[in-house]
Motif scaffolding. Sequence first.
Motif, mmCIF file in Angstrom:
data_model
loop_
_atom_site.group_PDB
_atom_site.id
_atom_site.type_symbol
_atom_site.label_atom_id
_atom_site.label_comp_id
_atom_site.label_asym_id
_atom_site.label_seq_id
_atom_site.Cartn_x
_atom_site.Cartn_y
_atom_site.Cartn_z
ATOM 1 N N PHE A 137 0.920 -1.322 0.140
ATOM 2 C CA PHE A 137 -0.121 -0.053 0.074
ATOM 3 C C PHE A 137 0.752 1.220 0.012
ATOM 4 O O PHE A 137 1.905 1.405 0.846
ATOM 5 N N TYR A 166 0.533 5.454 1.038
ATOM 6 C CA TYR A 166 -0.239 6.474 1.513
ATOM 7 C C TYR A 166 0.507 7.607 1.665
ATOM 8 O O TYR A 166 1.823 7.684 1.568
ATOM 9 N N PHE A 168 -5.022 7.397 1.578
ATOM 10 C CA PHE A 168 -4.761 6.314 0.613
ATOM 11 C C PHE A 168 -4.221 6.712 -0.597
ATOM 12 O O PHE A 168 -5.203 7.449 -1.024
ATOM 13 N N TYR A 181 -2.959 0.491 -3.926
ATOM 14 C CA TYR A 181 -2.307 -0.649 -3.489
ATOM 15 C C TYR A 181 -2.235 -1.832 -4.614
ATOM 16 O O TYR A 181 -3.037 -1.655 -5.435
ATOM 17 N N TYR A 194 -12.542 -3.954 11.722
ATOM 18 C CA TYR A 194 -11.280 -4.420 12.196
ATOM 19 C C TYR A 194 -10.381 -3.290 12.659
ATOM 20 O O TYR A 194 -10.297 -2.414 11.777
ATOM 21 N N PHE A 236 -7.481 -0.863 14.556
ATOM 22 C CA PHE A 236 -6.182 -0.902 15.094
ATOM 23 C C PHE A 236 -5.881 0.611 15.881
ATOM 24 O O PHE A 236 -6.518 1.552 15.585
ATOM 25 N N SER A 251 -10.270 -0.927 9.388
ATOM 26 C CA SER A 251 -10.179 -1.857 8.097
ATOM 27 C C SER A 251 -11.427 -2.385 8.024
ATOM 28 O O SER A 251 -12.088 -2.878 8.740
ATOM 29 N N GLY A 269 -12.359 -4.749 6.480
ATOM 30 C CA GLY A 269 -12.452 -6.263 6.228
ATOM 31 C C GLY A 269 -12.110 -6.827 5.027
ATOM 32 O O GLY A 269 -11.922 -7.936 4.587
ATOM 33 N N ASP A 270 -11.809 -5.813 3.907
ATOM 34 C CA ASP A 270 -11.407 -6.008 2.608
ATOM 35 C C ASP A 270 -10.366 -5.016 2.240
ATOM 36 O O ASP A 270 -9.999 -4.123 3.058
ATOM 37 N N TYR A 271 -9.767 -5.293 1.208
ATOM 38 C CA TYR A 271 -8.530 -4.422 0.877
ATOM 39 C C TYR A 271 -8.913 -3.038 0.073
ATOM 40 O O TYR A 271 -8.092 -2.245 -0.358
ATOM 41 N N ALA A 272 -10.266 -2.910 -0.113
ATOM 42 C CA ALA A 272 -10.422 -1.550 -0.587
ATOM 43 C C ALA A 272 -10.135 -0.455 -0.035
ATOM 44 O O ALA A 272 -10.576 -0.366 1.157
ATOM 45 N N GLN A 273 -9.203 0.221 -0.669
ATOM 46 C CA GLN A 273 -8.895 1.550 -0.157
ATOM 47 C C GLN A 273 -8.212 1.221 1.149
ATOM 48 O O GLN A 273 -7.853 2.154 2.079
ATOM 49 N N GLY A 274 -7.746 -0.001 1.370
ATOM 50 C CA GLY A 274 -6.650 -0.068 2.632
ATOM 51 C C GLY A 274 -7.312 0.198 3.904
ATOM 52 O O GLY A 274 -8.450 -0.274 4.373
ATOM 53 N N LEU A 275 -6.780 0.899 4.843
ATOM 54 C CA LEU A 275 -7.226 1.498 5.939
ATOM 55 C C LEU A 275 -7.735 2.861 5.733
ATOM 56 O O LEU A 275 -7.132 3.632 5.012
ATOM 57 N N PHE A 277 -7.694 6.296 8.412
ATOM 58 C CA PHE A 277 -7.267 6.765 9.559
ATOM 59 C C PHE A 277 -7.960 7.824 9.763
ATOM 60 O O PHE A 277 -8.550 8.705 9.223
#
Lengths: 114, 114
Positions: A33, A35, A45, A48, B32, B34, B94, B96-102, B104
């Motif tokens: 990824f 950022y 973002f 990725y 999810y 963090f 997150s 739950g999938d990788y769309a646009q990652g995280l 913040f």
Amino acid sequence: NAGVIQTPRHKVTGKGQEATLWCEPISGHSAVFWYRQTIVQGLEFLTYFRNQAPIDDSGMPKERFSAQMPNQSHSTLKIQSTQPQDSAVYLCASSSGGANSDYTFGSGTRLLVI
Amino acid sequence: AQSVTQPDARVTVSEGASLQLRCKYSSSGTPYLFWYVQYPRQGLQLLLKYYSGDPVVQGVNGFEAEFSKSNSSFHLRKASVHWSDSAVYFCVLSGGDYAQGLTFGLGTRVSVFP
């Protein structure tokens, strides 16, 4: 494990020049990824890759930004015709895969466009 | 669309005092969550994560966080801070999938003074 390695740590470019930023993900991580971090916008973002394939570049400014992952050991972010507003810290992260995987970040490349 | 709100941009505490950093999230799917910490001129380091199960999760360096689905919150706590805890703390979501990652939050800058 050296973690995610980003080079250079600092880069100064003149307005209109090209800047290439490098990222070496953790070996075995399938997702990479990019950022961008600024004081005003926070962490944004950009794009990725999963298994080297570009999956989502919806955060990338279309005209001057491009990213590639030619092999599983590195990814590059290229900014053409840099502008002062591109000045930021660019962070790369990698993940082992799966929705609940940890993301490991590099120390970032601090880009200054003058 | 998912979002993360950290309502406190800056927090100042005395060394030895307790610390709580607030985080509210919005997610249409299973969240999810963090907490990452960023020390000056460094990348982001994972403090702790929540995927499911016990809503109180323990992290590194004495940090813990409590997930509340009813309040859509994921607050971070530490019982007794040290000057070395001075940093910027990010709550991250997150989807739950990788769309646009995280996604913040904007971060909370913590300053610990003697």
